[in-house]
Design a protein around this motif. Structure first.
Motif: not given
Length: 610
Positions: A434-446
């Motif tokens: 329930d906190f930080y999520k990712y999706n979609g094209s590409g790769t986030p860098r965090v």
């Protein structure tokens, strides 16, 4: 209590030249109607008082060129040690925090770090600390610059500008350099003389149109402006100084009884004509019930060098505040949203902010700083980073979200640091998804650092979750080791102190008196938001928050008579006399002390030319 260590790095930070303001609200005077009631139970009293007392004393006694205390001296209960004038360790055990402790030795807090895994200067872009000599490896603050003056607002002093020069002294992050590339040789001041939705003397007349002549918008009224259509900003080099509004400030809302199908954004920014360098400060944006997804309180679609400071937003039907690229392909970059209060959403789409691209069309979006804001009762997007290039989300207070705090999309390079999350009625017992999520094209860098949720614990890689596949992110694929640091770095408040420090100074909580001192006022909507956090209350379903009346409605914002201004230059006569200027001479666009800020800007900053 654990000993925390501060390091003053005169050589690497340029002590006496590079000035960073207080972050604990000490610039605000405790005055005005109901000035203390909304804060009585906020938990911020200790930090605010310490910051106010220490900052004021340091600014009065130390000055911007004050020498640091000698090794072994005691300053207001601090043990101080100076090594050849370059490094000063300050040890304190009373929990006063970085802002107050730095002010006690005549400096300002640059960054504050706690519990950083025994690392030495772990933040990218910060000066390297000589850990072998100082003996510490974690739990410290970095201080630099000159002492705060005039109740916390930094002043560069005669002939010296704040380095780097920024839109106003407290501006930080990627958008802090707004206005600095505008032509300062031929500025103008326009006055808001009435609360009409349009016409001569209205806010609409002051902000709409085109051009890039540096324009300062000064209010001679206070109260509520009702709009039947959005304000559209298509001009550049624009500073809307809501802090000059008379009485209790300015509130913008849609016209009472407006057909929900006609509700759109309250204010929009458009870059189709090349909009750049816009500053909005100390304004309240309160929409009305519209169709789901029909409009934001603020929506800037493309632009560059934009800063939103001390704004309050509520009753939005889509995002509360958003800054994205335009659907026609214009880019968005170098934006700061700081010390804003976002609360009380309506309809079925109750979300905070989108930052970055509006689509996946490849349009450039980069350079976003979202720091020291208060997000409350948004189901998600606190904020959402959408293919946002370089972005930082630092020391925000987030209360009562539902499905996720935030989603990170696409080719985003983000620092997510020292945010404090408080579960509420929407999701009282969050789990790791329930906190930080990712999706979609590409790769986030965090890069995750120091984030915590009350009652849960640390929030970072173990909670980084794929929103589509119910799997967790591979750290090796997503970790960002060295985020880009803006020219004006954000002052980091440790997560454990974010709640108090953000509550001490957030939202449209003050106006300038005719003598240039700050008068604090918090209206019923913002006070309700604070109280809901304190009491653990608020809506748990969208149908419980379908109209402004499900919260506290629209507060009556009281105005006051305009300040006397004999030469009609935007600076009140009372302030001019206090500043040693002549109220009968139009000298608003002169720079009496050579620090880079025009005399009018000194008034807007709440400072005095020296």
């Amino acid at each position: 209590m654990r000993v925390i260590m501060l390091v003053l790095l005169a050589s690497s930070l340029g002590c006496g030249d590079d000035v960073t303001p207080d972050t604990d609200g000490s610039l605000i005077a405790d005055a005005g109607r109901d000035s203390t009631a909304p804060f009585a139970d906020s938990g911020a009293d200790t930090g605010t008082d310490a910051g106010t007392d220490a900052g004021t004393d340091a600014g009065t006694d130390a000055g911007t060129d004050a020498a640091l205390p000698s090794c072994g001296e005691s300053v207001e209960g601090l043990d101080v040690c100076v090594d050849e004038g370059d490094v000063c360790e300050v040890r304190f055990t009373d929990g006063r925090g970085c802002t107050a402790a730095c002010a006690s030795v005549g400096r300002s807090c640059r960054a504050s770090f706690e519990d950083n895994d025994d690392a030495c200067a772990p933040m990218a872009g910060m000066p390297a600390l000589n850990c072998e000599d100082t003996g510490h490896r974690s739990d410290y603050c970095v201080c630099g610059g000159g002492a705060p003056t005039d109740g916390g607002v930094p002043d560069a002093g005669p002939g010296g500008a704040i380095d780097p020069f920024r839109a106003f002294p407290e501006a930080e992050g990627f958008g802090a350099l707004a206005l600095t590339e505008c032509d300062r040789s031929n500025p103008e001041v326009l006055f808001v003389d009435n609360l009409n939705p349009s016409g001569t003397g209205s806010l609409r007349a002051a902000v709409e149109g085109s051009g890039d002549r540096l324009r300062f918008v000064v209010f001679r009224v206070g109260g509520t402006i009702e709009l039947s259509s959005e304000l559209s900003i298509r001009r550049s080099c624009l500073y809307v100084a809501g802090q000059t509004a008379r009485g209790e400030g300015i509130q913008l809302r849609h016209t009472e009884g407006m057909d929900p199908s006609r509700v759109r954004n309250l204010i929009s920014g458009h870059a189709t004509s090349g909009v750049h360098d816009v500053v909005l400060r100390y304004l309240r944006f309160r929409s009305n019930r519209g169709e789901p997804g029909s409009g934001d309180n603020i929506s800037f679609r493309a632009g560059r060098r934009i800063i939103f400071d001390h704004l309050s937003g509520a009753y939005g039907n889509d995002e509360c505040f958003s800054t994205t690229t335009s659907s026609s392909g214009e880019p968005m970059f170098d934006v700061t949203m700081q010390r804003c209060l976002l609360s009380a959403p309506l309809s079925d789409h109750q979300v905070g902010s989108i930052v970055g691209r509006s689509s996946t069309d490849g349009t450039e979006a980069s350079g976003f700083s979202v720091h020291h804001n208060f997000y409350a009762h948004m189901t998600h997007r606190n904020p959402m980073l959408q293919s946002s290039g370089d972005a930082e989300v630092i020391s925000n207070l987030i209360y009562s979200w539902r499905s996720r705090v935030s989603r990170i999309h696409g080719e985003t390079r983000a620092l997510v640091s020292n945010n404090w999350m408080v579960p509420g009625p929407r999701n009282p017992v969050p789990d790791e998804t329930d906190f930080y999520k990712y999706n979609g094209s590409g790769t986030p860098r965090v890069r995750f650092e120091g984030n915590r949720a009350e009652g849960y614990g640390d929030v970072g890689w173990d909670e980084y979750h794929n929103d589509r596949s119910d799997s967790f992110g591979l750290r090796a694929a997503h970790e960002l080791e060295r985020p880009r640091v803006p020219d004006v770095p954000v002052t980091v408040t440790p997560a454990a102190r974010v709640r108090d420090e953000v509550l001490a100074d957030v939202g449209a909580n003050a106006t300038l008196a005719c003598d240039g001192t700050w008068v604090r006022f918090v209206d019923e909507v913002d006070a309700w938001t604070r109280d809901s956090l304190r009491d653990g209350t608020g809506p748990d379903r969208a149908e419980d928050s379908d109209s402004p009346d499900d919260y506290v409605g629209y507060p009556a914002i009281e105005g006051a008579p305009p300040c006397a201004d004999e030469d009609d230059d935007g600076m009140p006569d009372e302030w001019e006399r206090r500043a040693g200027l002549n109220p009968r001479v139009r000298d608003a666009f002169e720079d009496a002390d050579g620090d880079g800020y025009l005399n009018l800007e000194e008034y807007l900053n709440g400072s005095l030319p020296r």
